[in-house]
Design a protein around this motif. Structure first.
Motif, PDB file in Angstrom:
ATOM      1  N   ARG A   1       1.013  -1.236  -0.116  1.00 16.58           N
ATOM      2  CA  ARG A   1      -0.148  -0.054   0.030  1.00 16.58           C
ATOM      3  C   ARG A   1       0.984   1.207  -0.082  1.00 16.58           C
ATOM      4  O   ARG A   1       0.609   2.230  -0.696  1.00 16.58           O
ATOM      5  N   ALA A   2       1.976   1.096   0.484  1.00 12.95           N
ATOM      6  CA  ALA A   2       2.750   2.306   0.772  1.00 12.95           C
ATOM      7  C   ALA A   2       3.414   2.655  -0.601  1.00 12.95           C
ATOM      8  O   ALA A   2       4.039   3.851  -1.093  1.00 12.95           O
ATOM      9  N   TYR A   3       3.697   1.830  -1.669  1.00  9.15           N
ATOM     10  CA  TYR A   3       4.233   1.831  -2.683  1.00  9.15           C
ATOM     11  C   TYR A   3       3.254   1.770  -4.026  1.00  9.15           C
ATOM     12  O   TYR A   3       3.410   1.766  -4.977  1.00  9.15           O
ATOM     13  N   ARG A   4       1.909   2.072  -3.646  1.00 10.04           N
ATOM     14  CA  ARG A   4       0.725   1.866  -4.535  1.00 10.04           C
ATOM     15  C   ARG A   4       0.936   2.918  -5.485  1.00 10.04           C
ATOM     16  O   ARG A   4       1.119   2.502  -6.748  1.00 10.04           O
ATOM     17  N   GLU A   5       1.071   4.240  -5.324  1.00  8.35           N
ATOM     18  CA  GLU A   5       1.051   5.256  -6.482  1.00  8.35           C
ATOM     19  C   GLU A   5       2.383   5.289  -7.254  1.00  8.35           C
ATOM     20  O   GLU A   5       2.673   5.284  -8.272  1.00  8.35           O
ATOM     21  N   TYR A   6       3.459   4.784  -6.391  1.00  4.97           N
ATOM     22  CA  TYR A   6       4.826   4.595  -7.223  1.00  4.97           C
ATOM     23  C   TYR A   6       4.750   3.460  -8.087  1.00  4.97           C
ATOM     24  O   TYR A   6       5.154   3.381  -9.321  1.00  4.97           O
ATOM     25  N   PHE A   7       4.210   2.399  -7.612  1.00  4.08           N
ATOM     26  CA  PHE A   7       3.818   1.088  -8.586  1.00  4.08           C
ATOM     27  C   PHE A   7       3.182   1.515  -9.953  1.00  4.08           C
ATOM     28  O   PHE A   7       3.470   1.099 -10.747  1.00  4.08           O
ATOM     29  N   ARG A   8       2.149   2.219  -9.546  1.00  9.30           N
ATOM     30  CA  ARG A   8       1.263   2.742 -10.731  1.00  9.30           C
ATOM     31  C   ARG A   8       1.978   3.430 -11.879  1.00  9.30           C
ATOM     32  O   ARG A   8       1.926   3.250 -12.932  1.00  9.30           O
ATOM     33  N   GLU A   9       2.971   4.625 -11.237  1.00 11.11           N
ATOM     34  CA  GLU A   9       3.560   5.465 -11.957  1.00 11.11           C
ATOM     35  C   GLU A   9       4.732   4.545 -12.888  1.00 11.11           C
ATOM     36  O   GLU A   9       4.775   4.925 -13.996  1.00 11.11           O
ATOM     37  N   MET A  10       5.344   3.748 -12.198  1.00 16.19           N
ATOM     38  CA  MET A  10       6.250   2.783 -12.862  1.00 16.19           C
ATOM     39  C   MET A  10       5.485   1.784 -13.875  1.00 16.19           C
ATOM     40  O   MET A  10       6.339   1.453 -14.589  1.00 16.19           O
ATOM     41  N   ASN A  11       4.409   1.405 -13.464  1.00 13.68           N
ATOM     42  CA  ASN A  11       3.769   0.581 -14.320  1.00 13.68           C
ATOM     43  C   ASN A  11       3.427   1.185 -15.957  1.00 13.68           C
ATOM     44  O   ASN A  11       3.613   0.644 -16.850  1.00 13.68           O
ATOM     45  N   VAL A  12       3.133   2.771 -15.738  1.00 13.23           N
ATOM     46  CA  VAL A  12       2.783   3.279 -16.922  1.00 13.23           C
ATOM     47  C   VAL A  12       4.166   3.514 -17.666  1.00 13.23           C
ATOM     48  O   VAL A  12       4.252   3.304 -18.803  1.00 13.23           O
ATOM     49  N   ARG A  13       5.423   3.783 -16.933  1.00 11.66           N
ATOM     50  CA  ARG A  13       6.365   4.194 -17.457  1.00 11.66           C
ATOM     51  C   ARG A  13       6.970   2.795 -18.049  1.00 11.66           C
ATOM     52  O   ARG A  13       7.725   2.755 -19.205  1.00 11.66           O
ATOM     53  N   GLY A  14       6.756   1.683 -17.545  1.00 12.65           N
ATOM     54  CA  GLY A  14       7.208   0.350 -17.971  1.00 12.65           C
ATOM     55  C   GLY A  14       6.462  -0.113 -19.161  1.00 12.65           C
ATOM     56  O   GLY A  14       7.132  -0.969 -20.047  1.00 12.65           O
ATOM     57  N   ARG A  15       5.385   0.519 -19.520  1.00 11.70           N
ATOM     58  CA  ARG A  15       4.597   0.051 -20.968  1.00 11.70           C
ATOM     59  C   ARG A  15       5.592   0.800 -21.937  1.00 11.70           C
ATOM     60  O   ARG A  15       5.739  -0.021 -22.988  1.00 11.70           O
ATOM     61  N   THR A  16       6.194   1.964 -21.820  1.00 15.04           N
ATOM     62  CA  THR A  16       7.151   2.440 -22.834  1.00 15.04           C
ATOM     63  C   THR A  16       8.375   1.525 -22.951  1.00 15.04           C
ATOM     64  O   THR A  16       8.773   1.163 -24.210  1.00 15.04           O
ATOM     65  N   VAL A  17       9.001   1.117 -21.631  1.00 19.42           N
ATOM     66  CA  VAL A  17      10.182   0.209 -21.595  1.00 19.42           C
ATOM     67  C   VAL A  17      10.052  -0.909 -22.285  1.00 19.42           C
ATOM     68  O   VAL A  17      10.610  -1.516 -23.067  1.00 19.42           O
ATOM     69  N   ALA A  18       8.719  -1.548 -22.025  1.00 22.07           N
ATOM     70  CA  ALA A  18       8.410  -2.952 -22.517  1.00 22.07           C
ATOM     71  C   ALA A  18       8.176  -2.793 -24.123  1.00 22.07           C
ATOM     72  O   ALA A  18       8.713  -3.672 -24.566  1.00 22.07           O
ATOM     73  N   ALA A  19       7.333  -2.013 -24.507  1.00 21.82           N
ATOM     74  CA  ALA A  19       7.358  -1.645 -26.129  1.00 21.82           C
ATOM     75  C   ALA A  19       8.624  -1.616 -26.764  1.00 21.82           C
ATOM     76  O   ALA A  19       8.908  -2.014 -27.653  1.00 21.82           O
ATOM     77  N   GLU A  20       9.505  -0.898 -25.940  1.00 20.84           N
ATOM     78  CA  GLU A  20      10.805  -0.652 -26.712  1.00 20.84           C
ATOM     79  C   GLU A  20      11.586  -2.026 -26.605  1.00 20.84           C
ATOM     80  O   GLU A  20      12.033  -2.346 -27.702  1.00 20.84           O
ATOM     81  N   LYS A  21      11.604  -2.905 -25.611  1.00 15.57           N
ATOM     82  CA  LYS A  21      12.233  -3.930 -25.386  1.00 15.57           C
ATOM     83  C   LYS A  21      11.650  -5.078 -26.901  1.00 15.57           C
ATOM     84  O   LYS A  21      12.367  -5.988 -27.179  1.00 15.57           O
ATOM     85  N   GLN A  22      10.239  -5.018 -26.767  1.00 13.34           N
ATOM     86  CA  GLN A  22       9.466  -5.744 -27.811  1.00 13.34           C
ATOM     87  C   GLN A  22       9.979  -5.380 -29.363  1.00 13.34           C
ATOM     88  O   GLN A  22      10.226  -6.368 -29.913  1.00 13.34           O
ATOM     89  N   GLU A  23      10.233  -4.107 -29.605  1.00  9.15           N
ATOM     90  CA  GLU A  23      10.929  -3.776 -30.653  1.00  9.15           C
ATOM     91  C   GLU A  23      12.223  -4.240 -30.895  1.00  9.15           C
ATOM     92  O   GLU A  23      12.738  -4.606 -31.859  1.00  9.15           O
ATOM     93  N   GLU A  24      13.079  -4.085 -29.912  1.00  9.42           N
ATOM     94  CA  GLU A  24      14.425  -4.504 -29.738  1.00  9.42           C
ATOM     95  C   GLU A  24      14.342  -5.968 -30.285  1.00  9.42           C
ATOM     96  O   GLU A  24      15.232  -6.420 -31.107  1.00  9.42           O
ATOM     97  N   ALA A  25      13.418  -6.695 -29.717  1.00  2.09           N
ATOM     98  CA  ALA A  25      13.482  -8.094 -29.969  1.00  2.09           C
ATOM     99  C   ALA A  25      13.111  -8.560 -31.372  1.00  2.09           C
ATOM    100  O   ALA A  25      13.845  -9.429 -31.824  1.00  2.09           O
ATOM    101  N   LYS A  26      12.328  -7.704 -32.040  1.00  6.04           N
ATOM    102  CA  LYS A  26      11.625  -8.014 -33.209  1.00  6.04           C
ATOM    103  C   LYS A  26      12.822  -7.698 -34.181  1.00  6.04           C
ATOM    104  O   LYS A  26      13.040  -8.400 -35.106  1.00  6.04           O
TER     105      LYS A  26
END
Length: 195
Positions: A152-177
């Motif tokens: 619970r103490a990390y809830r907002e930080y986790f959500r923020e990092m999940n949003v940022r993580g979508r960009t990182v994951a999309a980049e990783k997906q493109e790198e793999a392709k």
């Protein structure tokens, strides 16, 4: 005089060091561990079987947490890691969690469902893994353990990092392709040429 200053002369303390002696090298190593596992999580989304991709992604996340724990000399507690990952998954809210699970179970529908499910789960798993890694990185660098992490103490930080993580994951997906396309393919040598 702060606790850090009384232990270490002021000239040797860097911005990233804390009372717990976290170094830039540890932080850089942790970031590499997270990035490597985001790529693995993205790849786990490519598993065609519904539900199997969830198991693969969860395994990737636990492996990442074990490596981070080793890096920070924190005893790994698999039971606590599992419950924390589950609790963090719950902080995405019903819509976020349902989207990840729903994309996985779309793979039950032949061809179209599998294609849509793979596209949806790869980035979602990567983003979720990134966010988990960042939460544990922050927690371990502040001297925390698996036992005292309060999701619970990390809830907002986790959500923020999940949003940022979508960009990182999309980049990783493109790198793999891109890496898959640029890799030379092996061709079978004709049997006559070998003789």
């Amino acid at each position: 005089m702060s606790t850090v200053e009384s232990i270490v002369p002021e000239s040797t303390v860097t911005e990233s060091q804390s009372i717990h002696g976290v170094s830039d090298e540890n932080t850089a190593s942790a970031e590499r561990i997270i990035q490597d596992h985001v790529l693995l999580a993205v790849a786990s989304g490519l598993v065609p079987g519904p539900g199997l991709d969830l198991v693969a992604a969860f395994t990737v996340q636990l492996t990442m947490l074990k490596r981070l724990a080793t890096l920070y000399d924190v005893p790994f507690r698999q039971d606590a890691a599992k419950s924390t990952v589950t609790a963090l998954f719950g902080t995405l809210g019903g819509a976020g969690a349902a989207a990840i699970a729903g994309a996985s179970f779309l793979k039950f529908i032949p061809v179209v469902g599998t294609a849509v499910g793979i596209a949806g789960t790869s980035v979602a798993f990567g983003a979720f893994t990134y966010a988990i890694g960042k939460v544990f990185l922050r927690h371990f660098e502040s001297g925390g353990t698996f036992i005292d992490l309060n999701p619970r103490a990390y809830r907002e930080y986790f959500r923020e990092m999940n949003v940022r993580g979508r960009t990182v994951a999309a980049e990783k997906q493109e790198e793999a392709k891109t890496a898959g396309k640029s890799r030379p393919r092996r061709t079978a040598a004709p049997a006559a040429a070998e003789a």
